[in-house]
Design a protein around this motif. Structure first.
Motif, short mmCIF file in Angstrom:
data_model
loop_
_atom_site.label_atom_id
_atom_site.label_comp_id
_atom_site.label_asym_id
_atom_site.label_seq_id
_atom_site.Cartn_x
_atom_site.Cartn_y
_atom_site.Cartn_z
N LEU A 294 -58.06 -12.06 -30.56
CA LEU A 294 -58.18 -10.89 -30.92
C LEU A 294 -56.95 -9.96 -30.27
O LEU A 294 -56.41 -9.04 -30.75
CB LEU A 294 -59.52 -9.76 -31.00
N ILE A 297 -53.78 -10.62 -31.54
CA ILE A 297 -53.33 -10.01 -32.85
C ILE A 297 -53.06 -8.62 -32.53
O ILE A 297 -52.13 -8.08 -32.98
CB ILE A 297 -54.80 -10.33 -33.81
N PHE A 298 -54.04 -7.82 -31.98
CA PHE A 298 -54.09 -6.27 -31.89
C PHE A 298 -52.95 -5.99 -30.91
O PHE A 298 -52.00 -5.05 -31.20
CB PHE A 298 -55.08 -5.84 -31.45
N ILE A 301 -49.30 -6.37 -32.90
CA ILE A 301 -49.25 -5.19 -33.66
C ILE A 301 -48.79 -3.77 -32.93
O ILE A 301 -47.94 -3.39 -33.27
CB ILE A 301 -50.57 -4.71 -34.36
N VAL A 302 -49.71 -3.53 -31.76
CA VAL A 302 -49.16 -2.40 -31.02
C VAL A 302 -48.10 -2.44 -30.41
O VAL A 302 -47.22 -1.66 -30.56
CB VAL A 302 -50.29 -2.37 -30.08
N ILE A 319 -53.12 -4.31 -23.72
CA ILE A 319 -54.57 -4.50 -24.22
C ILE A 319 -55.55 -5.37 -23.18
O ILE A 319 -56.31 -4.64 -22.81
CB ILE A 319 -54.72 -5.35 -25.48
#
Length: 358
Positions: A294, A297-298, A301-302, A319
């Motif tokens: 996770l 993934i995020f 994207i960010v 993150i």
């Protein structure tokens, strides 16, 4: 207003001024942010070597910093730059021959429709794809230039970080408003997540690329080195990974009449490349730590939205840093708050027991 309240008000106003100036400076210097992240990453990876050269071998700081920067460029950035240059050359060719590319896709679509009854490329989709190629692919070339700028800025910042390493760390240790154990925790977690993100993700992608290259050579895929480069980059993408290359490649080979090669590429991709991904990810997790899917993934994207191509690495890093800061905040403030609450509860119970006894 009491003296204590007055001091707190002054503290809040002072923090607001610091936050305001920090936001203004960050907005104006945002273009330097990818280079700064890269400098921090390389500093974390190379600080121990810098201390050994300067403190054990008695090298001059400038010479030690220069040697580390040159070696990092030759070992890490130069090979990556060569791969990106190869990919950029193909992208530039695709831009100048976009009409030929569309015709080739129409031919593949016709073969798929004839052999499998699948119509993937309607006229509307083809027109949108051509518009995408003419608009987005030039931005990819521009992103390459931005990456070169970020690398130059990174080395400029990295040099001064290495030369002033001890002084910088002592200043951070003194001025970071945290308890000593939390400052040490921040440094330890920072090192772990840099190694996990900056080394783990690219290393697994490179392993998948090499394993895929073996298959491309065995099954006679045209331009195997180019597809090796593409596989290395797509392998860093979460969920899809290297399948973004070998699945369309297998379908293309099937549609072009190369049945056994298409089946072999798909079987090799799912069976060997996919298994190798899981196996090496598990082995590396024991050595350098693993990044939660996770977060990847995020983070991607960010990172891509904020930093462009280089965000594939630094997005998950940001993150992970946020999670570490939340953990430290909990240790710094919430634990203390819970301890106070427990003490108050104990005092309250003790008071009630005394009242009951009376």
């Amino acid at each position: 207003m009491s003296h204590l309240d007055n001091e707190r008000l002054k503290q809040v106003l002072f923090l607001l001024i610091i936050a305001f100036l920090s936001i203004v400076l960050f907005r104006e210097l945002y273009v330097l942010f990818p280079g700064f992240l890269g400098a921090v990453t390389f500093y974390v990876l190379s600080r121990n070597y810098m201390f050994r050269l300067v403190e054990n071998r008695k090298w001059k700081k400038s010479w030690a910093a220069t040697l580390i920067m040159v070696l990092s460029f030759l070992i890490i950035l130069l090979p990556i730059g060569m791969l990106i240059n190869m990919l950029t050359a193909k992208v530039s060719y695709a831009i100048t021959h976009s009409s030929d590319l569309i015709k080739g896709l129409q031919s593949i679509n016709a073969q798929l429709q004839e052999s499998m009854g699948v119509n993937l490329m309607t006229p509307d989709r083809l027109s949108k794809l051509q518009e995408y190629i003419t608009n987005v692919l030039p931005a990819f070339v521009g992103a390459t230039f931005n990456t070169l700028t970020a690398v130059a800025i990174m080395y400029f910042i990295l040099y001064f970080m290495l030369v002033n390493a001890r002084e910088m760390e002592e200043a951070l240790y003194e001025y970071i408003p945290l308890k000593d154990e939390n400052v040490e925790l921040l440094g330890k977690e920072m090192k772990n997540m840099v190694v996990s993100n900056a080394i783990g993700i690219p290393l697994i992608a490179l392993i998948q690329g090499v394993i895929s290259l073996v298959g491309y050579l065995i099954f006679g895929v045209p331009e195997p080195v180019f597809w090796f480069v593409v596989t290395c980059f797509t392998a860093m993408l979460p969920i899809i990974g290297a399948a973004a290359v070998y699945v369309p490649m297998g379908i293309y080979l099937l549609s072009s009449g190369q049945t056994w090669q298409g089946i072999a590429v798909l079987a090799y991709g799912f069976g060997v490349v996919g298994t190798a991904d899981n196996l090496f990810r598990m082995l590396l997790a024991r050595k350098i730590g693993d990044v939660h899917p996770l977060i990847t993934i995020f983070g991607v994207i960010v990172g891509v939205n904020l930093l462009g191509f280089i965000g594939l690495i630094f997005g998950p890093l940001l993150i992970s840093l946020l999670i570490v800061l939340m953990k430290i905040y909990s240790n710094e403030y919430l634990v203390k708050k819970r301890e106070v609450k427990v003490v108050r509860t104990a005092h309250s119970k003790e008071k009630k027991m005394k009242q009951t006894g009376e």
